[in-house]
Design a protein around this motif. Sequence first.
Motif, PDB file in Angstrom:
ATOM      1  N   GLY A 102       0.841  -1.190   0.000  1.00  0.00           N
ATOM      2  CA  GLY A 102       0.000   0.000   0.000  1.00  0.00           C
ATOM      3  C   GLY A 102       0.873   1.235   0.000  1.00  0.00           C
ATOM      4  N   ARG A 103       0.306   2.343   0.449  1.00  0.00           N
ATOM      5  CA  ARG A 103       1.048   3.596   0.484  1.00  0.00           C
ATOM      6  C   ARG A 103       0.977   4.203   1.886  1.00  0.00           C
ATOM      7  NH1 ARG A 103       3.449   4.495  -3.999  1.00  0.00           N
ATOM      8  NH2 ARG A 103       4.037   6.631  -3.554  1.00  0.00           N
ATOM      9  N   VAL A 104       2.068   4.840   2.273  1.00  0.00           N
ATOM     10  CA  VAL A 104       2.154   5.517   3.571  1.00  0.00           C
ATOM     11  C   VAL A 104       2.747   6.903   3.363  1.00  0.00           C
ATOM     12  CG1 VAL A 104       2.383   3.386   4.918  1.00  0.00           C
ATOM     13  CG2 VAL A 104       4.441   4.546   4.107  1.00  0.00           C
ATOM     14  N   ARG A 105       2.457   7.808   4.313  1.00  0.00           N
ATOM     15  CA  ARG A 105       3.073   9.137   4.308  1.00  0.00           C
ATOM     16  C   ARG A 105       4.188   9.096   5.346  1.00  0.00           C
ATOM     17  NH1 ARG A 105      -1.033  12.389   4.914  1.00  0.00           N
ATOM     18  NH2 ARG A 105      -1.173  12.828   2.695  1.00  0.00           N
ATOM     19  N   TRP A 106       5.416   9.303   4.864  1.00  0.00           N
ATOM     20  CA  TRP A 106       6.593   9.252   5.726  1.00  0.00           C
ATOM     21  C   TRP A 106       7.443  10.479   5.437  1.00  0.00           C
ATOM     22  CZ3 TRP A 106      11.888   7.039   4.805  1.00  0.00           C
ATOM     23  CH2 TRP A 106      12.582   6.813   5.993  1.00  0.00           C
ATOM     24  N   ALA A 113       4.687   0.980   0.338  1.00  0.00           N
ATOM     25  CA  ALA A 113       5.022   0.259   1.559  1.00  0.00           C
ATOM     26  C   ALA A 113       4.559  -1.185   1.460  1.00  0.00           C
ATOM     27  CB  ALA A 113       4.364   0.935   2.756  1.00  0.00           C
ATOM     28  N   ALA A 114       5.319  -2.068   2.076  1.00  0.00           N
ATOM     29  CA  ALA A 114       4.957  -3.478   2.172  1.00  0.00           C
ATOM     30  C   ALA A 114       4.786  -3.804   3.647  1.00  0.00           C
ATOM     31  CB  ALA A 114       6.050  -4.347   1.560  1.00  0.00           C
ATOM     32  N   VAL A 130       8.236   2.152  10.548  1.00  0.00           N
ATOM     33  CA  VAL A 130       9.068   1.819   9.393  1.00  0.00           C
ATOM     34  C   VAL A 130      10.266   1.033   9.928  1.00  0.00           C
ATOM     35  CG1 VAL A 130      10.467   2.753   7.507  1.00  0.00           C
ATOM     36  CG2 VAL A 130       8.351   3.911   8.182  1.00  0.00           C
ATOM     37  N   VAL A 131      10.342  -0.243   9.530  1.00  0.00           N
ATOM     38  CA  VAL A 131      11.405  -1.108  10.051  1.00  0.00           C
ATOM     39  C   VAL A 131      12.507  -1.359   9.037  1.00  0.00           C
ATOM     40  CG1 VAL A 131       9.972  -2.237  11.780  1.00  0.00           C
ATOM     41  CG2 VAL A 131      10.075  -3.179   9.475  1.00  0.00           C
ATOM     42  N   THR A 136      12.809   1.990  -3.074  1.00  0.00           N
ATOM     43  CA  THR A 136      11.854   3.057  -2.789  1.00  0.00           C
ATOM     44  C   THR A 136      10.624   2.534  -2.065  1.00  0.00           C
ATOM     45  OG1 THR A 136      10.817   2.757  -4.952  1.00  0.00           O
ATOM     46  CG2 THR A 136      12.581   4.414  -4.792  1.00  0.00           C
ATOM     47  N   GLN A 137      10.679   1.300  -1.597  1.00  0.00           N
ATOM     48  CA  GLN A 137       9.546   0.721  -0.864  1.00  0.00           C
ATOM     49  C   GLN A 137       9.932   0.536   0.606  1.00  0.00           C
ATOM     50  OE1 GLN A 137       8.288  -3.381  -1.684  1.00  0.00           O
ATOM     51  NE2 GLN A 137       6.195  -2.575  -1.845  1.00  0.00           N
ATOM     52  N   LEU A 138       9.066   1.044   1.475  1.00  0.00           N
ATOM     53  CA  LEU A 138       9.297   0.903   2.915  1.00  0.00           C
ATOM     54  C   LEU A 138       8.705  -0.405   3.415  1.00  0.00           C
ATOM     55  CD1 LEU A 138       8.305   4.512   4.055  1.00  0.00           C
ATOM     56  CD2 LEU A 138      10.591   3.635   3.586  1.00  0.00           C
ATOM     57  N   GLN A 139       9.337  -0.981   4.403  1.00  0.00           N
ATOM     58  CA  GLN A 139       8.807  -2.166   5.071  1.00  0.00           C
ATOM     59  C   GLN A 139       8.246  -1.687   6.407  1.00  0.00           C
ATOM     60  OE1 GLN A 139      12.456  -4.296   5.127  1.00  0.00           O
ATOM     61  NE2 GLN A 139      12.109  -5.247   3.140  1.00  0.00           N
ATOM     62  N   VAL A 140       6.947  -1.928   6.619  1.00  0.00           N
ATOM     63  CA  VAL A 140       6.270  -1.369   7.789  1.00  0.00           C
ATOM     64  C   VAL A 140       5.588  -2.456   8.598  1.00  0.00           C
ATOM     65  CG1 VAL A 140       5.900   0.859   6.661  1.00  0.00           C
ATOM     66  CG2 VAL A 140       4.131  -0.887   6.512  1.00  0.00           C
TER      67      VAL A 140
END
Length: 152
Positions: A102-106, A113-114, A130-131, A136-140
Amino acid sequence: MTTFWVPLIWLLVAGVLLALELAQPTFDGLMFAAIGALIVSVITALGPLPVLLQVSLFIAITVIGTLWLMRWSAQRNPAPERQRQRDDLAEVLGTIAPGGEGRVRWHGQSWAAASLDLDRSIPEGERVLVVGRDGTQLQVMAQTTVSRKTAD
């Protein structure tokens, strides 16, 4: 000792403390001691004061000023772990399925984000941790999942 010399002695102490403070590259708190000596110098120039009261006033100004500076500095510069934790939080922009994307605001920007949380979906508007980052993809992960895992 005549009362004429007492203010000059305190003024000399203030000057020495100020010179020591300015000679060092870091702030060591001698500034409040210099201010305290300067205040005692002015007060003793206006009228005689017992030596014990002079020293007590000097110590009180120094301690109160230093404690105030420590408190102000702690509020202005949060602990590194608290700052890091705040920097690692993102807001979900659309519901993310368990293990989905999906998408997140960071940091004020939208990121792909995954979710590493395989048990539950993460609803829109929830804060996530955010781990990691893969390109360009965050792991959350949901914050509740993280706190539950650290409690075990």
